[in-house]
Design a protein around this motif. Structure first.
Motif, mmCIF file in Angstrom:
data_model
loop_
_atom_site.group_PDB
_atom_site.id
_atom_site.type_symbol
_atom_site.label_atom_id
_atom_site.label_comp_id
_atom_site.label_asym_id
_atom_site.label_seq_id
_atom_site.Cartn_x
_atom_site.Cartn_y
_atom_site.Cartn_z
ATOM 1 N N PHE A 1 0.851 -1.198 0.000
ATOM 2 C CA PHE A 1 0.000 0.000 0.000
ATOM 3 C C PHE A 1 0.880 1.240 0.000
ATOM 4 C CE2 PHE A 1 -1.700 3.372 2.655
ATOM 5 C CZ PHE A 1 -3.032 3.470 2.298
ATOM 6 N N ASN A 2 0.548 2.237 -0.808
ATOM 7 C CA ASN A 2 1.226 3.522 -0.594
ATOM 8 C C ASN A 2 0.255 4.683 -0.484
ATOM 9 O OD1 ASN A 2 1.056 5.136 -2.940
ATOM 10 N ND2 ASN A 2 2.885 4.216 -3.809
ATOM 11 N N LEU A 3 0.741 5.699 0.212
ATOM 12 C CA LEU A 3 -0.137 6.781 0.663
ATOM 13 C C LEU A 3 -0.581 7.687 -0.481
ATOM 14 C CD1 LEU A 3 -1.345 7.587 3.350
ATOM 15 C CD2 LEU A 3 0.748 8.807 3.907
ATOM 16 N N GLU A 4 0.331 8.031 -1.374
ATOM 17 C CA GLU A 4 -0.011 9.017 -2.403
ATOM 18 C C GLU A 4 -0.994 8.454 -3.434
ATOM 19 O OE1 GLU A 4 2.969 7.890 -1.728
ATOM 20 O OE2 GLU A 4 3.929 7.088 -3.531
ATOM 21 N N PHE B 1 0.807 16.328 4.617
ATOM 22 C CA PHE B 1 0.425 14.978 5.026
ATOM 23 C C PHE B 1 1.324 13.943 4.359
ATOM 24 C CE2 PHE B 1 -2.571 11.251 4.586
ATOM 25 C CZ PHE B 1 -2.482 10.866 5.914
ATOM 26 N N ASN C 1 5.312 12.657 5.240
ATOM 27 C CA ASN C 1 5.704 11.491 6.045
ATOM 28 C C ASN C 1 5.704 10.180 5.268
ATOM 29 O OD1 ASN C 1 5.987 12.812 8.549
ATOM 30 N ND2 ASN C 1 3.758 12.969 8.665
ATOM 31 N N ALA C 2 5.153 10.220 4.068
ATOM 32 C CA ALA C 2 4.982 8.966 3.327
ATOM 33 C C ALA C 2 6.330 8.365 2.955
ATOM 34 C CB ALA C 2 4.156 9.213 2.070
ATOM 35 N N SER C 3 6.372 7.048 2.914
ATOM 36 C CA SER C 3 7.628 6.344 2.662
ATOM 37 C C SER C 3 8.247 6.746 1.336
ATOM 38 C CB SER C 3 7.393 4.837 2.685
ATOM 39 O OG SER C 3 6.433 4.484 1.726
ATOM 40 N N HIS C 4 7.387 6.903 0.330
ATOM 41 C CA HIS C 4 7.905 7.194 -1.003
ATOM 42 C C HIS C 4 8.415 8.634 -1.106
ATOM 43 C CE1 HIS C 4 7.492 5.295 -5.159
ATOM 44 N NE2 HIS C 4 8.448 6.172 -5.192
ATOM 45 N N LEU D 1 -2.252 -4.717 5.628
ATOM 46 C CA LEU D 1 -3.688 -4.453 5.497
ATOM 47 C C LEU D 1 -4.504 -5.646 5.013
ATOM 48 C CD1 LEU D 1 -3.375 -0.828 4.062
ATOM 49 C CD2 LEU D 1 -4.225 -1.444 6.327
ATOM 50 N N LEU E 1 -1.083 -9.816 1.638
ATOM 51 C CA LEU E 1 0.151 -9.028 1.501
ATOM 52 C C LEU E 1 1.215 -9.461 2.507
ATOM 53 C CD1 LEU E 1 -1.478 -5.476 1.067
ATOM 54 C CD2 LEU E 1 -0.705 -7.036 -0.728
ATOM 55 N N ASP F 1 7.414 4.304 9.447
ATOM 56 C CA ASP F 1 7.541 4.863 8.102
ATOM 57 C C ASP F 1 6.722 4.003 7.132
ATOM 58 O OD1 ASP F 1 9.058 2.600 7.939
ATOM 59 O OD2 ASP F 1 10.851 3.579 7.180
ATOM 60 N N ASP G 1 3.403 3.294 5.183
ATOM 61 C CA ASP G 1 2.291 4.100 4.675
ATOM 62 C C ASP G 1 0.933 3.606 5.158
ATOM 63 O OD1 ASP G 1 4.072 5.693 3.385
ATOM 64 O OD2 ASP G 1 3.204 5.437 1.391
ATOM 65 N N LEU H 1 0.528 5.004 8.640
ATOM 66 C CA LEU H 1 0.297 6.457 8.609
ATOM 67 C C LEU H 1 -1.125 6.775 8.158
ATOM 68 C CD1 LEU H 1 3.683 7.517 6.964
ATOM 69 C CD2 LEU H 1 2.929 8.149 9.276
ATOM 70 N N ALA H 2 -1.589 6.071 7.128
ATOM 71 C CA ALA H 2 -2.941 6.321 6.602
ATOM 72 C C ALA H 2 -3.988 6.001 7.659
ATOM 73 C CB ALA H 2 -3.176 5.479 5.349
#
Lengths: 244, 244
Positions: free
Chosen positions: A157-160, A200, A203-206, B15, B19, B179, B181, B184-185
């Motif tokens: 999963f990624n935030l952006e 926001f 802080n995301a890993s990417h 999540l 995964l 770190d 995501d 964080l989300a």
């Protein structure tokens, strides 16, 4: 109004390509997003006159296109492949440098996702914040259900990308309904963070991965809204621009 | 203070069990959550005097434990397995009905997740809102990194499990860094919805699935905070209670 038009369209969000087998894409539109930086670069290229972008899984296949007159763009782990013409910085596609050229592109996450869905879905779209509104307007006029596919980062999963999915669901909530938990979560997350996206995502890993490469200007650009009004569509295996 | 104690512990959130292969669990504590209703039922049972709960993947293996004096609890697709003593309603474990008995349990998502991690992780914990604070206090005193594993729904992301992960990250933010995501989300999602959990989750796919079965009382119970002060720990393949 036809019955089809009265039926409320549905949105689902697939938060990682590793979960794609759990989704039925048949007859649905699929919107692929890889904000940092594949899909942002694609939209930048199309908006600046590139004829089309052909995605490739492997570096070798992509590199071979050089001999057929393509500009070759390759990125692995966030870094440009040395022998390639271009990496994955959206800024390198601005100013019409590559107008009327075709690009062959391979990236860590984004091009894999396109390859996986193009044979099954109804339409495949390419999403980014830099053309968010154009994509929303286009989707309002579609009749099919929508699956948003987040490219993620190496399966996680990624935030952006998921925040972008939330933005799409948020701005389309009058036109599409959802009972997908991923969509509901990201819509709420976007709603609460929409005036604060850059902070926001800091802080995301990417973001951190990219900051280590000193490409703050890329990050800034990738998180800017509505710079372009073209949408990106996959046609016959190539991504082309269309006015919304 | 030892060097180990000075090092900030880390949280990651997986999540979906689909995964799990992307996460390194070696030497870490794993907190498994399946709010509706496996882990809520487990904590309810332990808090009401059940000696231990042994999780099983298959109905057949679980059913066979009946002959060894176990209470057998089985659920598939949210419904009690007909021939079993119990389904997956946390309310059926209250009032010490099964005090001093052992339970064999198999559920759609939750027990699968436990089975997958117990051989690799340092400690495996069982999480629920009904013992949130006890689990947080316990985790404050641990030195290992933490992976929260959301059981999800048939491989897909689900809202209630991931919101619980967000609650854990939110209340442990002085003790653990992240770190990741996903963490964080969910931390942000929890922060914005914490005073409104039941209303927010009313839209979740699983809530609707359960509402169709008329088990509103179960939902209500599963989303209540801090009813019990025991924590759930996996020891020798069985889940047991421990005071935090």
């Amino acid at each position: 109004m036809s019955q089809t038009k009265n039926k409320m369209k549905r949105i689902e969000t697939c938060l990682s390509p590793e979960l794609l087998h759990l989704y039925n894409l048949q007859g649905k539109n699929v919107l692929i997003v890889d904000i940092f930086r594949a899909t942002t670069s694609m939209i930048s290229a199309l908006a600046n006159g590139v004829i089309s972008i052909r995605p490739f899984r492997s570096l070798e296949e992509c590199e071979a296109m050089k001999h057929e007159g393509f500009i070759i763009a390759g990125e692995r782990d966030g870094k440009k492949v040395e022998s390639f013409d271009l990496g994955n910085s959206p800024l390198s596609y601005l100013n019409h440098t590559f107008s009327n050229r075709k690009i062959a592109m391979t990236t860590t996450n984004g091009t894999l996702a396109i390859d996986a869905v193009k044979a099954i879905a109804n339409k495949v779209l390419i999403g980014a914040f830099i053309n968010l509104n154009a994509t929303i307007e286009y989707l309002k006029n579609q009749e099919e259900d929508l699956v948003i596919l987040c490219a993620g980062w190496k399966g996680k999963f990624n935030l952006e990308d998921s925040l972008y999915a939330g933005a799409i669901a948020y701005f389309l909530s009058k036109d599409y309904t959802t009972d997908c938990d991923g969509t509901l979560a990201m819509k709420s997350l976007y709603q609460f963070n929409q005036n604060n996206i850059k902070a926001f995502l800091a802080n995301a890993s990417h973001t951190k991965r990219l900051q280590n490469q000193n490409i703050e200007a890329d990050i800034d650009f990738c998180l800017s809204y509505d710079i372009f009004d073209v949408i990106g569509l996959v046609k016959d295996g190539e991504i082309i621009a269309q006015q919304s």
